[in-house]
Enzyme design. Structure first.
Site, mmCIF file in Angstrom:
data_model
loop_
_atom_site.group_PDB
_atom_site.id
_atom_site.type_symbol
_atom_site.label_atom_id
_atom_site.label_comp_id
_atom_site.label_asym_id
_atom_site.label_seq_id
_atom_site.Cartn_x
_atom_site.Cartn_y
_atom_site.Cartn_z
ATOM 1 N N VAL A 1 0.841 -1.191 0.000
ATOM 2 C CA VAL A 1 0.000 0.000 0.000
ATOM 3 C C VAL A 1 0.876 1.241 0.000
ATOM 4 O O VAL A 1 1.860 1.322 0.733
ATOM 5 C CB VAL A 1 -0.966 0.002 1.217
ATOM 6 C CG1 VAL A 1 -0.204 -0.029 2.534
ATOM 7 C CG2 VAL A 1 -1.901 1.206 1.174
ATOM 8 N N SER A 2 0.561 2.201 -0.863
ATOM 9 C CA SER A 2 1.249 3.483 -0.941
ATOM 10 C C SER A 2 2.752 3.273 -1.177
ATOM 11 O O SER A 2 3.142 2.684 -2.180
ATOM 12 C CB SER A 2 0.963 4.287 0.342
ATOM 13 O OG SER A 2 1.307 5.641 0.194
ATOM 14 N N TRP A 3 3.624 3.735 -0.267
ATOM 15 C CA TRP A 3 5.070 3.503 -0.400
ATOM 16 C C TRP A 3 5.347 2.010 -0.542
ATOM 17 O O TRP A 3 6.189 1.590 -1.347
ATOM 18 C CB TRP A 3 5.780 4.059 0.830
ATOM 19 C CG TRP A 3 7.283 3.987 0.821
ATOM 20 C CD1 TRP A 3 8.141 4.974 0.446
ATOM 21 C CD2 TRP A 3 8.100 2.871 1.219
ATOM 22 N NE1 TRP A 3 9.446 4.542 0.580
ATOM 23 C CE2 TRP A 3 9.444 3.260 1.055
ATOM 24 C CE3 TRP A 3 7.822 1.587 1.698
ATOM 25 C CZ2 TRP A 3 10.521 2.407 1.353
ATOM 26 C CZ3 TRP A 3 8.872 0.732 1.992
ATOM 27 C CH2 TRP A 3 10.203 1.156 1.820
#
Length: 294
Positions: free
Chosen positions: A117-119
């Site tokens: 998720v995300s980074w």
């Protein structure tokens, strides 16, 4: 009243972590805090290896591990994040992907499904590209192909880069909607998330930011053949939906699912929808997928 709320939040945290096996492990020359769920239990499913968002500790995503009770689940805190000791030297996606393979070896795991998720979505992409033989399917949530991306709202991004969101609960609560959108709905869900966060060390947070500077997966994604599920929120101020469309165009064997009303934390605000999509995607043609990863 405050004490009762704190006790309720502690209880929710304990419940999410009750089945986790947590230890500090020496891996690839580093010490990492590792959490596994159900890894020692028989399962027809591959373990799900999860890469977290920037600055986020294991507890922040523990509810997802609990929501997938039929699957083994593996997650670790990045150096200087959560309970992992302070990093001595910086790292990058190449070295951390290699370190992750060393962890899998220690855990006796060969092939995994990978989610980020995300980074952590960038890390998941890089792991799948660098170690295709150990990756069956890929799930990318609220993420981008790196520096070739459509940036989010400047106000949200500036607060996202501010480590006070982990250190100062009042700062986090004040700017929660700017950071993550308004879709979490019930205030208790928001406070549960804030309560789960543990401040990263300044060096750990800086090294995590530094790791992805100049990184992009865009030139390689058209050659990646892994089945990929892309989950995006249409109200994400940090990673706009356009990035999901870009990933979907770049990855040949991908599908894009848009969570309506979802901000950057749609894994929490739309947890039932996300879990249903994860189940559907991972369960489809699982047996044939195992042979493809070999």
């Amino acid at each position: 009243m405050t004490d009762k709320v704190d006790e309720a939040l502690e209880g929710a945290l304990d419940e999410a972590m009750r089945d986790a096996h947590i230890s500090i492990m020496p891996v690839g020359g580093r010490q990492l805090r590792v959490a596994t769920w159900r890894l020692d239990q028989p399962s027809e499913h591959l373990p799900l290896l999860f890469f977290n968002g920037i600055g986020a500790n294991i507890e922040a995503v523990a509810p997802l591990a609990e929501a997938l009770p039929e699957r083994p689940f593996i997650m670790f805190d990045m150096p200087g994040i959560g309970g992992s000791p302070q990093p001595v030297v910086p790292y990058n996606p190449v070295t951390m992907s290699w370190t992750t393979t060393q962890l899998l070896d220690k855990l006796g795991v060969d092939t995994v499904d990978v989610m980020g998720v995300s980074w952590g979505g960038a890390m998941a992409q890089h792991f799948a590209i660098q170690h295709p033989g150990r990756t069956r399917k890929l799930i990318l949530a609220a993420t981008t192909p790196g520096m070739i991306m459509v940036p989010g709202n400047p106000s949200s991004l500036s607060k996202m880069a501010d480590p006070r969101r982990y250190i100062d609960a009042a700062f986090m609560e004040e700017h929660f909607q700017t950071l993550y959108g308004g879709a979490l709905g019930k205030a208790v869900n928001k406070m549960e998330h804030i309560h789960r966060l543990k401040p990263p060390s300044p060096r750990g947070y800086f090294y995590q930011l530094l790791a992805m500077i100049g990184w992009t997966s865009a030139p390689v994604l058209p050659f990646m053949r892994k089945e990929t599920l892309i989950l995006m929120g249409d109200e994400d101020h940090i990673v706009p939906l356009t990035n999901g469309w870009l990933l979907d165009k770049l990855i040949p064997n991908s599908e894009l699912v848009v969570l309506r009303g979802g901000g950057h934390l749609f894994l929490l605000s739309h947890s039932d929808e996300c879990v249903a999509e994860i189940h559907r995607f991972l369960d489809e043609s699982e047996q044939s997928g195992l042979s493809e990863a070999a």
